[in-house]
Design a protein around this motif. Structure first.
Motif, PDB file in Angstrom:
ATOM      1  N   ASN A 162     -43.738  75.336 -68.193  1.00  0.00           N
ATOM      2  CA  ASN A 162     -45.095  74.616 -68.869  1.00  0.00           C
ATOM      3  C   ASN A 162     -45.596  73.734 -67.747  1.00  0.00           C
ATOM      4  O   ASN A 162     -44.950  72.574 -67.851  1.00  0.00           O
ATOM      5  CB  ASN A 162     -44.460  74.088 -70.437  1.00  0.00           C
ATOM      6  CG  ASN A 162     -45.636  73.217 -70.903  1.00  0.00           C
ATOM      7  OD1 ASN A 162     -47.008  73.259 -70.498  1.00  0.00           O
ATOM      8  ND2 ASN A 162     -44.724  72.258 -72.185  1.00  0.00           N
ATOM      9  N   SER A 170     -47.345  66.397 -70.180  1.00  0.00           N
ATOM     10  CA  SER A 170     -47.478  67.646 -70.687  1.00  0.00           C
ATOM     11  C   SER A 170     -47.928  66.624 -72.403  1.00  0.00           C
ATOM     12  O   SER A 170     -47.997  66.078 -72.538  1.00  0.00           O
ATOM     13  CB  SER A 170     -46.345  68.104 -70.924  1.00  0.00           C
ATOM     14  OG  SER A 170     -46.723  69.289 -72.525  1.00  0.00           O
ATOM     15  N   PRO A 171     -49.049  67.983 -73.250  1.00  0.00           N
ATOM     16  CA  PRO A 171     -48.668  67.557 -74.484  1.00  0.00           C
ATOM     17  C   PRO A 171     -47.865  67.471 -75.429  1.00  0.00           C
ATOM     18  O   PRO A 171     -48.125  67.592 -76.451  1.00  0.00           O
ATOM     19  CB  PRO A 171     -50.740  68.163 -75.175  1.00  0.00           C
ATOM     20  CG  PRO A 171     -50.014  69.731 -74.129  1.00  0.00           C
ATOM     21  CD  PRO A 171     -49.569  68.758 -72.946  1.00  0.00           C
ATOM     22  N   TYR A 172     -46.927  67.871 -75.130  1.00  0.00           N
ATOM     23  CA  TYR A 172     -45.607  68.109 -75.835  1.00  0.00           C
ATOM     24  C   TYR A 172     -44.579  66.935 -75.332  1.00  0.00           C
ATOM     25  O   TYR A 172     -44.766  66.122 -75.036  1.00  0.00           O
ATOM     26  CB  TYR A 172     -44.716  69.106 -76.331  1.00  0.00           C
ATOM     27  CG  TYR A 172     -46.283  70.732 -76.743  1.00  0.00           C
ATOM     28  CD1 TYR A 172     -46.504  70.843 -78.233  1.00  0.00           C
ATOM     29  CD2 TYR A 172     -47.175  71.056 -75.529  1.00  0.00           C
ATOM     30  CE1 TYR A 172     -46.773  71.692 -78.335  1.00  0.00           C
ATOM     31  CE2 TYR A 172     -48.069  72.275 -75.236  1.00  0.00           C
ATOM     32  CZ  TYR A 172     -47.548  72.547 -76.803  1.00  0.00           C
ATOM     33  OH  TYR A 172     -49.324  73.348 -77.645  1.00  0.00           O
ATOM     34  N   PRO A 173     -44.343  66.450 -76.668  1.00  0.00           N
ATOM     35  CA  PRO A 173     -43.168  65.660 -76.346  1.00  0.00           C
ATOM     36  C   PRO A 173     -41.714  66.034 -75.806  1.00  0.00           C
ATOM     37  O   PRO A 173     -42.137  66.849 -76.296  1.00  0.00           O
ATOM     38  CB  PRO A 173     -43.053  64.375 -77.735  1.00  0.00           C
ATOM     39  CG  PRO A 173     -43.504  65.746 -78.734  1.00  0.00           C
ATOM     40  CD  PRO A 173     -44.799  66.638 -78.274  1.00  0.00           C
ATOM     41  N   GLN A 174     -41.333  65.034 -75.215  1.00  0.00           N
ATOM     42  CA  GLN A 174     -39.852  65.268 -75.045  1.00  0.00           C
ATOM     43  C   GLN A 174     -39.538  66.059 -75.782  1.00  0.00           C
ATOM     44  O   GLN A 174     -38.470  67.376 -75.297  1.00  0.00           O
ATOM     45  CB  GLN A 174     -39.527  64.411 -73.960  1.00  0.00           C
ATOM     46  CG  GLN A 174     -37.663  64.629 -73.555  1.00  0.00           C
ATOM     47  CD  GLN A 174     -37.332  63.397 -72.750  1.00  0.00           C
ATOM     48  OE1 GLN A 174     -38.413  62.551 -73.082  1.00  0.00           O
ATOM     49  NE2 GLN A 174     -36.369  63.231 -72.400  1.00  0.00           N
ATOM     50  N   TYR A 176     -40.078  68.126 -78.006  1.00  0.00           N
ATOM     51  CA  TYR A 176     -40.570  69.175 -78.504  1.00  0.00           C
ATOM     52  C   TYR A 176     -39.575  69.827 -79.565  1.00  0.00           C
ATOM     53  O   TYR A 176     -38.705  70.769 -78.878  1.00  0.00           O
ATOM     54  CB  TYR A 176     -42.173  69.870 -77.668  1.00  0.00           C
ATOM     55  CG  TYR A 176     -42.535  70.674 -78.195  1.00  0.00           C
ATOM     56  CD1 TYR A 176     -43.757  70.914 -79.471  1.00  0.00           C
ATOM     57  CD2 TYR A 176     -42.093  72.167 -78.222  1.00  0.00           C
ATOM     58  CE1 TYR A 176     -43.861  71.936 -80.135  1.00  0.00           C
ATOM     59  CE2 TYR A 176     -42.825  73.338 -78.724  1.00  0.00           C
ATOM     60  CZ  TYR A 176     -43.815  73.091 -79.373  1.00  0.00           C
ATOM     61  OH  TYR A 176     -44.245  74.288 -80.202  1.00  0.00           O
ATOM     62  N   ARG A 177     -39.813  70.639 -81.036  1.00  0.00           N
ATOM     63  CA  ARG A 177     -39.143  71.113 -81.003  1.00  0.00           C
ATOM     64  C   ARG A 177     -40.327  72.872 -81.844  1.00  0.00           C
ATOM     65  O   ARG A 177     -39.214  73.556 -82.403  1.00  0.00           O
ATOM     66  CB  ARG A 177     -38.111  71.391 -82.043  1.00  0.00           C
ATOM     67  CG  ARG A 177     -36.965  69.737 -81.676  1.00  0.00           C
ATOM     68  CD  ARG A 177     -36.081  69.422 -82.878  1.00  0.00           C
ATOM     69  NE  ARG A 177     -35.349  68.053 -81.887  1.00  0.00           N
ATOM     70  CZ  ARG A 177     -33.652  68.808 -82.114  1.00  0.00           C
ATOM     71  NH1 ARG A 177     -33.702  69.460 -82.695  1.00  0.00           N
ATOM     72  NH2 ARG A 177     -32.824  67.673 -81.450  1.00  0.00           N
ATOM     73  N   GLY A 178     -41.023  73.288 -81.391  1.00  0.00           N
ATOM     74  CA  GLY A 178     -42.140  74.283 -81.471  1.00  0.00           C
ATOM     75  C   GLY A 178     -41.270  75.494 -81.404  1.00  0.00           C
ATOM     76  O   GLY A 178     -40.456  75.540 -80.323  1.00  0.00           O
ATOM     77  N   GLU A 181     -45.291  78.065 -80.421  1.00  0.00           N
ATOM     78  CA  GLU A 181     -46.670  77.197 -80.096  1.00  0.00           C
ATOM     79  C   GLU A 181     -46.922  76.876 -78.017  1.00  0.00           C
ATOM     80  O   GLU A 181     -45.810  77.408 -77.878  1.00  0.00           O
ATOM     81  CB  GLU A 181     -47.213  75.706 -80.112  1.00  0.00           C
ATOM     82  CG  GLU A 181     -47.308  75.475 -82.396  1.00  0.00           C
ATOM     83  CD  GLU A 181     -47.382  73.635 -82.467  1.00  0.00           C
ATOM     84  OE1 GLU A 181     -48.167  73.758 -81.425  1.00  0.00           O
ATOM     85  OE2 GLU A 181     -47.289  73.565 -83.551  1.00  0.00           O
ATOM     86  N   ASN A 182     -47.582  77.302 -77.641  1.00  0.00           N
ATOM     87  CA  ASN A 182     -47.390  77.232 -75.621  1.00  0.00           C
ATOM     88  C   ASN A 182     -46.268  78.504 -75.325  1.00  0.00           C
ATOM     89  O   ASN A 182     -46.148  77.894 -74.524  1.00  0.00           O
ATOM     90  CB  ASN A 182     -46.880  75.842 -75.696  1.00  0.00           C
ATOM     91  CG  ASN A 182     -48.038  75.428 -74.418  1.00  0.00           C
ATOM     92  OD1 ASN A 182     -48.440  75.978 -73.605  1.00  0.00           O
ATOM     93  ND2 ASN A 182     -46.848  74.701 -73.842  1.00  0.00           N
ATOM     94  N   ASN A 183     -46.497  79.020 -76.039  1.00  0.00           N
ATOM     95  CA  ASN A 183     -45.606  80.039 -75.407  1.00  0.00           C
ATOM     96  C   ASN A 183     -46.283  81.390 -74.875  1.00  0.00           C
ATOM     97  O   ASN A 183     -46.153  82.674 -75.336  1.00  0.00           O
ATOM     98  CB  ASN A 183     -45.092  81.120 -77.042  1.00  0.00           C
ATOM     99  CG  ASN A 183     -43.417  81.437 -76.774  1.00  0.00           C
ATOM    100  OD1 ASN A 183     -43.298  81.494 -75.635  1.00  0.00           O
ATOM    101  ND2 ASN A 183     -43.038  83.049 -77.439  1.00  0.00           N
TER     102      ASN A 183
END
Length: 310
Positions: A162, A170-174, A176-178, A181-183
């Motif tokens: 990523n 990165s658009p995701y926070p540190q 991030y637990r999703g 998404e973004n996979n």
């Protein structure tokens, strides 16, 4: 035994490469113009039959090996599927191309016999899964099939690291637990089909087995998007043949279980096929030589694609 060979990070400068005068001759009919966009992840892929280190083949491996390193460095593919490489050959390329991780084993297990090795850029992908299977009636038994020249498939599941294309944050926070998404994951299969006058049925069954294995890996579950799949190698068959039709049928097919060819050249037995949300940007039948001397009896196939799915 399956192995993952991580290469030492050291710089090697070949004096032979410095002395080479590189000759690039491009075949116009075998190219798709570069139509890059910034809407998705891009991949550069190459399939290359290295020609095993046969004492009867001229030029010798010692004369060819630095040519192959230079060829790869010039094209800088993200992923390379190789065929016919013996341990010495794969180790040499791994040692001189430390920017790649190489996985794969000999088709009789471990280091024995020819390898279906896959090289991938260590700074661009994470390895999520790797496997191999035999093109035989007992695919899970390594070395099964004909006693002479058994055939196999090496495959991997990779994920993009990523790293924002813009170099920004990165658009995701540190924390991030999703999960989904973004996979950006995808599969690469690499193989080398049977050859010879009695190999027609073996090649047909190889295509059936590979297609079955590919379609079994589409998703973790129905809630996840389909992962793109790339199948590359030396198929010892031409487009339009029975083994080809099992995998592709024809270029106008709407069957989503089948693959597509990045470029259909009726004379080529080396292909890069794909399945999923992928757009072909460029195709090249690489006519690399050094003053008329070729580093293999096969020309590599090089493609650039865009991963268009989310």
């Amino acid at each position: 035994m399956k192995y993952l060979k991580a290469m030492e990070n050291r710089v090697h400068l070949s004096t032979l490469i410095i002395l080479f005068t590189i000759c690039f001759n491009y075949q116009g009919f075998g190219q798709i113009e570069n139509r890059k966009s910034n809407t998705g992840k891009t991949l550069k892929l190459m399939t290359y039959n290295l020609k095993f280190a046969s004492p009867a083949f001229k030029p010798s491996w010692e004369e060819r090996r630095d040519m192959q390193v230079d060829l790869i460095r010039n094209y800088n593919p993200d992923i390379i599927g190789t065929q016919e490489g013996l341990k010495e050959q794969i180790d040499y390329l791994a040692d001189h191309l430390p920017e790649y991780v190489v996985i794969g084993e000999g088709r009789k297990g471990g280091d024995d016999d020819e390898h279906m090795a896959i090289f991938f850029k260590r700074d661009k992908f994470r390895l999520r899964e790797m496997q191999s299977f035999q093109l035989s009636e007992t695919p899970e038994i390594i070395g099964s099939g004909p006693e002479v020249n058994p055939r196999m498939v090496t495959w991997i599941r990779l994920a993009f690291i990523n790293r924002p294309d813009s170099g920004g944050k990165s658009p995701y926070p540190q924390d991030y637990r999703g999960h989904w998404e973004n996979n950006r994951e995808f599969y690469v299969f690499n193989t080398h089909y049977f050859n010879g006058p009695d190999a027609a049925m073996a090649k047909l069954n190889a295509s059936k087995l590979i297609l079955k294995r590919i379609n079994a890996l589409n998703r973790f579950g129905e809630w996840t998007p389909e992962r793109p799949v790339f199948l590359m190698g030396d198929f010892n068959s031409r487009p339009g043949s029975a083994p080809y039709k099992v995998l592709v049928n024809d270029k106008d097919s709407t069957n989503t279980d089948l693959l597509k060819n990045t470029f259909e050249d009726r004379n080529k037995i080396d292909w890069i096929l794909y399945k999923g949300a992928v757009k072909v940007i460029k195709y090249e039948d690489v006519n690399y030589n050094v003053q008329g001397v070729y580093p293999s009896d096969h020309k590599p196939v090089y493609v650039e694609v865009e991963m268009t799915g989310k």
